[in-house]
Design an enzyme around this catalytic site. Sequence first.
Site, mmCIF file in Angstrom:
data_model
loop_
_atom_site.group_PDB
_atom_site.id
_atom_site.type_symbol
_atom_site.label_atom_id
_atom_site.label_comp_id
_atom_site.label_asym_id
_atom_site.label_seq_id
_atom_site.Cartn_x
_atom_site.Cartn_y
_atom_site.Cartn_z
ATOM 1 N N ASP A 15 -5.707 -5.583 -4.760
ATOM 2 C CA ASP A 15 -4.643 -6.499 -4.935
ATOM 3 C C ASP A 15 -5.386 -7.913 -4.555
ATOM 4 O OD1 ASP A 15 -1.121 -6.145 -4.607
ATOM 5 O OD2 ASP A 15 -2.124 -7.943 -4.057
ATOM 6 N N TRP A 31 2.274 2.933 -2.514
ATOM 7 C CA TRP A 31 1.687 4.051 -3.593
ATOM 8 C C TRP A 31 0.480 4.532 -3.200
ATOM 9 C CZ3 TRP A 31 2.744 2.483 -9.437
ATOM 10 C CH2 TRP A 31 4.176 2.414 -9.617
ATOM 11 N N LYS A 82 4.304 -0.887 -14.503
ATOM 12 C CA LYS A 82 5.516 -1.569 -14.596
ATOM 13 C C LYS A 82 5.665 -2.542 -15.774
ATOM 14 C CE LYS A 82 6.525 -4.300 -10.438
ATOM 15 N NZ LYS A 82 7.639 -3.566 -9.804
ATOM 16 N N ASP A 137 1.659 -1.643 -10.435
ATOM 17 C CA ASP A 137 2.967 -1.971 -9.886
ATOM 18 C C ASP A 137 2.908 -3.429 -9.786
ATOM 19 O OD1 ASP A 137 5.508 -1.551 -9.179
ATOM 20 O OD2 ASP A 137 5.088 -1.404 -7.117
ATOM 21 N N ASP A 142 -8.567 -10.645 -7.399
ATOM 22 C CA ASP A 142 -7.736 -10.908 -8.445
ATOM 23 C C ASP A 142 -8.006 -10.239 -9.697
ATOM 24 O OD1 ASP A 142 -6.197 -12.048 -10.484
ATOM 25 O OD2 ASP A 142 -5.941 -14.007 -9.560
ATOM 26 N N GLY A 167 0.746 -1.319 0.086
ATOM 27 C CA GLY A 167 -0.066 -0.040 0.032
ATOM 28 C C GLY A 167 0.838 1.214 0.053
HETATM 29 C C1 LIG Z 1 5.470 -4.929 -5.903
HETATM 30 S S1 LIG Z 1 4.022 -5.380 -5.220
HETATM 31 C C2 LIG Z 1 3.282 -3.816 -5.187
HETATM 32 C C3 LIG Z 1 3.842 -2.707 -4.203
HETATM 33 C C4 LIG Z 1 2.819 -1.653 -4.166
HETATM 34 N N1 LIG Z 1 3.105 -0.753 -5.382
HETATM 35 C C5 LIG Z 1 3.262 -0.891 -3.054
HETATM 36 O O1 LIG Z 1 3.979 0.366 -3.153
HETATM 37 O O2 LIG Z 1 3.125 -1.115 -1.722
HETATM 38 C C6 LIG Z 1 3.002 -6.312 -6.308
HETATM 39 C C7 LIG Z 1 1.846 -6.764 -6.254
HETATM 40 O O3 LIG Z 1 0.850 -7.087 -7.195
HETATM 41 C C8 LIG Z 1 0.163 -7.926 -6.852
HETATM 42 N N2 LIG Z 1 -0.482 -8.421 -7.906
HETATM 43 C C9 LIG Z 1 0.065 -9.505 -9.007
HETATM 44 N N3 LIG Z 1 -0.717 -9.986 -9.752
HETATM 45 C C10 LIG Z 1 -1.954 -9.829 -9.312
HETATM 46 C C11 LIG Z 1 -3.332 -9.921 -9.900
HETATM 47 N N4 LIG Z 1 -3.462 -10.632 -10.886
HETATM 48 N N5 LIG Z 1 -4.253 -9.398 -9.204
HETATM 49 C C12 LIG Z 1 -4.130 -8.411 -8.269
HETATM 50 N N6 LIG Z 1 -2.892 -8.385 -7.561
HETATM 51 C C13 LIG Z 1 -1.805 -8.886 -8.332
HETATM 52 C C14 LIG Z 1 0.788 -8.640 -5.806
HETATM 53 O O4 LIG Z 1 0.065 -9.572 -5.047
HETATM 54 C C15 LIG Z 1 1.716 -7.862 -5.148
HETATM 55 O O5 LIG Z 1 1.031 -7.313 -3.983
#
Ligand SMILES: C[S@@+](CC[C@H](N)C(=O)[O-])C[C@H]1O[C@@H](n2cnc3c(N)ncnc32)[C@H](O)[C@@H]1O
Length: 220
Positions: free
Chosen positions: A96, A80, A175, A135, A112, A78
Amino acid sequence: MIKKQKPYKRLKEKVKTAKKRKISSTRWLQRQLNDPYVKQSKVEGRRSRAAYKLIQINEKFDLLRPNQVVLDLGAAPGSWSEVVNQIKGNKVIAVDKLEMDPISGVEILNLDLSSQESFDRIRKIVTEVDLVLSDMASDTTGHKSTDHIRTQELAELAADYALNFLKTGGSFCSKVFQGGTHQALLDILKKNFTTIKHYKPDASRKGSPENYVIAKGFKA
Ligand SMILES: C[S@@+](CC[C@H](N)C(=O)[O-])C[C@H]1O[C@@H](n2cnc3c(N)ncnc32)[C@H](O)[C@@H]1O
């Protein structure tokens, strides 16, 4: 206002190897201890060092403004969302598949994003947003091309949300993998946005293949 970031000095702490610690864990620990953004995020009480990536992207591309509706995809833990939520009048919808701790004023959805249910739930909350951030990252396998394909798929998914939720003139930041956005997605972005740029913020680890695409001026 978001505090402007100074360039950080790289630190030089060494971690002794311990009998029961794997070499990969020692390396991870050493990287954490020497990472100025990890230190800074602790001092400033951020949820993760990822906050500085968005702050630096914003310093360059001026994405964040007051009174915006922002969709934060792959938002956990969280940091961002917290950065965006700091700005006056902003409304953030953070999504997320992992659970995340509440942030006052932020709508958090534990879904998801690849599911139709996720799309429909977001649609019930907003019809149009000013900015779509993603991200999203999958767990890395260490197998380069598998990780590359997975990141591409997530960037495509994020772009799909952007095309469906952005208002005219809106922006998208996602990203992507090193080398930038793959051609098919780039073609879609070129067709739908006025400007497309790639950027790797200083807070994105040098050895990581991560990069960001920033598309502005959605044509709707
Ligand atoms: C690098 S982290 C994000 C960090 C976030 N931007 C922050 O500042 O805290 C990547 C996130 O993408 C989520 N994610 C990946 N695939 C996903 C999907 N299909 N649906 C929802 N979330 C997803 C992962 O669960 C993970 O929490």
